[in-house]
Design a protein around this motif. Structure first.
Motif, PDB file in Angstrom:
ATOM      1  N   VAL A 140     187.321  30.513 -13.684  1.00 55.15           N
ATOM      2  CA  VAL A 140     186.624  29.947 -12.526  1.00 55.15           C
ATOM      3  C   VAL A 140     187.677  29.562 -11.506  1.00 55.15           C
ATOM      4  O   VAL A 140     188.849  29.363 -11.848  1.00 55.15           O
ATOM      5  N   ILE A 186     181.801  24.747 -16.827  1.00 50.19           N
ATOM      6  CA  ILE A 186     182.970  25.310 -17.515  1.00 50.19           C
ATOM      7  C   ILE A 186     182.824  25.197 -19.026  1.00 50.19           C
ATOM      8  O   ILE A 186     183.147  26.127 -19.773  1.00 50.19           O
ATOM      9  N   VAL A 191     184.525  28.768 -20.412  1.00 46.33           N
ATOM     10  CA  VAL A 191     185.578  29.248 -19.514  1.00 46.33           C
ATOM     11  C   VAL A 191     186.943  28.929 -20.127  1.00 46.33           C
ATOM     12  O   VAL A 191     187.145  27.869 -20.715  1.00 46.33           O
ATOM     13  N   ILE A 194     191.224  27.789 -15.498  1.00 42.39           N
ATOM     14  CA  ILE A 194     190.768  27.205 -14.242  1.00 42.39           C
ATOM     15  C   ILE A 194     191.852  27.429 -13.190  1.00 42.39           C
ATOM     16  O   ILE A 194     193.015  27.097 -13.414  1.00 42.39           O
ATOM     17  N   LYS A 218     191.753  23.473 -21.696  1.00 41.39           N
ATOM     18  CA  LYS A 218     191.611  24.581 -20.753  1.00 41.39           C
ATOM     19  C   LYS A 218     192.945  24.826 -20.058  1.00 41.39           C
ATOM     20  O   LYS A 218     193.676  23.880 -19.740  1.00 41.39           O
TER      21      LYS A 218
END
Length: 452
Positions: A140, A186, A191, A194, A218
């Motif tokens: 994302v 997210i 996900v 980032i 992440k």
């Protein structure tokens, strides 16, 4: 549980590349040199030289976004230096009469073969990502401008790199916007990475996203502009011609470092098991059984690498009780047996964890794993607590030799532990591991106030 899970990708590609290249280097030597040279001497020399050279030249630091011209330049530079190394070998063993013509033929054969293999792996992985959708990372982007649109186009138009772009969040009203819905997206969409445009975010939002990424495992990267990022370590990468900044560089994400640490873990744990646990275990088992009924070993679920649960083993130091998996031992704890006090004071109760190291669930050195109930609690209360799960947990760690072992009595204890653990993760080296192991042994001999 899904809140903290994070996709991981193959850590075996680089070690496999090392093995293939070393097989080529030593395989061609059979045809060119081994009639005159002791193969053990040559293989030892070339293997050590190649690995050392590769580490310093970053020969194997080829990523999914690395361009072909970069791969070729790395290979050419590697071969030029390796040629000089082989000539130095022939000069040192001048009595073997290794002629320059033979060396050049050998180097050309090796160079062409390694180049072919390197590009074959590179293109096969690209084909695998495009045709089968494997080895991908979901992304994302925070912020909408020319730079982020260029990055989004890079993800969408180059499926061979293995990025699946999920969404770009436009932050037009950046001062008032609530980021929580984006964070939930997210998490829900699993996900992996980032990307943030610094120019589109306020300093407060950068802090919020950084904290979220750390606490949810992440990967966070930035598109740089004229604003400053306050961080000890910044790693620049290029996706095509787009500059990307990684906020946290973790040495143990490098495959070579992973292999070095794993080999050290296997060697060290094997020595402890063979030369210490083999004779100490029966003695401890008899003493435990004589004092109280119950098993010799105590098994407890803990969170390890990538938040995965595993069974952590110890010598039983308490009378069997239903609260063992919920509450830490405290000073004067009535559950601890007499032999338990001794083995806890000297850290002997931790020795069975060397089997965890041998099985691959733990490392000799790393952040200490917590009980599952405590991990869930501290993940909500302590900022960046989840960063500890970017690497394998350890039997001992930097926090433990720095005064933060044993019972967590106040929030200051766990905050200090997390601070030292993050420093270890960002600054790992084999020498640091050896220093921590030495200090752990010294502390065990001297005895520690919090060892109860």
């Amino acid at each position: 549980m899904s809140l903290f899970k994070h996709g991981r990708y193959s850590g075996y590609l680089r070690p496999i590349s090392y093995l293939i290249d070393l097989s080529i280097i030593n395989g061609f030597a059979i045809f060119y040199f081994f009639k005159n040279i002791d193969p053990i001497i040559f293989i030892t020399f070339t293997t050590i030289s190649w690995i050392t050279l590769s580490v310093y030249s970053k020969f194997y630091e080829v990523y999914r976004y690395t361009r072909e011209v970069k791969i070729f330049s790395l290979t050419f530079r590697q071969m030029v230096i390796f040629t000089l190394i082989i000539f130095s070998f022939s000069g040192y063993y001048y009595n073997l009469n290794i002629y320059p013509n033979t060396i050049f033929k050998y180097i050309i054969a090796v160079f062409l073969s390694i180049t072919f293999v390197k590009f074959a792996i590179y293109y096969l992985l690209q084909k695998y990502r495009v045709s089968f959708g494997g080895n991908f990372r979901k992304t994302v982007i925070f912020g909408a401008n020319k730079k982020t649109h260029a990055l989004e186009n890079f993800f969408n138009k180059n499926p061979e790199y293995g990025y699946v772009h999920s969404k770009t969040f436009s932050l037009e009203q950046k001062k008032d916007i609530d980021l929580e819905p984006y964070f939930q997206y997210i998490i829900d969409e699993y996900v992996d990475e980032i990307y943030c445009s610094i120019s589109e975010l306020s300093n407060k939002q950068i802090d919020e996203i950084s904290d979220f990424a750390d606490n949810n495992l992440k990967i966070l990267k930035f598109l740089p502009d004229n604003k400053e990022i306050y961080s000890k370590k910044l790693k620049y990468e290029y996706y095509d011609y787009i500059p990307i900044i990684s906020l946290r560089n973790i040495p143990l994400e490098d495959s070579f470092n992973m292999v070095v640490k794993r080999m050290f873990d296997i060697l060290f744990s094997s020595l402890v098991i063979i030369f210490i646990l083999s004779w100490l275990t029966p003695i401890i088992a008899i003493l435990i059984k004589l004092e109280s009924k119950g098993p010799v070993f105590f098994k407890q679920s803990r969170n390890g690498f990538n938040y995965k649960e595993f069974d952590c083993y110890k010598f039983r130091s308490m009378t069997p009780n239903k609260d063992a998996h919920l509450y830490q031992a405290t000073r004067g704890d009535q559950r601890i047996t007499k032999i338990g006090k001794l083995i806890r004071k000297t850290s002997i109760d931790e020795l069975p964890q060397f089997f965890n190291v041998l099985f691959g669930d733990m490392s000799v050195v790393g952040p200490r794993p917590h009980m599952v109930s405590h991990t869930n609690m501290y993940a909500k209360r302590v900022d960046k607590f989840m960063v500890r799960h970017f690497v394998k947990p350890g039997i001992t760690g930097l926090a433990q030799v720095s005064g933060f072992r044993g019972e967590i009595e106040t929030d200051k204890d766990i905050i200090g532990r997390v601070k030292y653990d993050i420093f270890y993760i960002e600054n790992w080296s084999l020498l640091l591991d050896l220093k921590i192991i030495t200090q752990t042994f010294v502390n065990a001999v001297k005895g520690e106030d919090k060892a109860y």
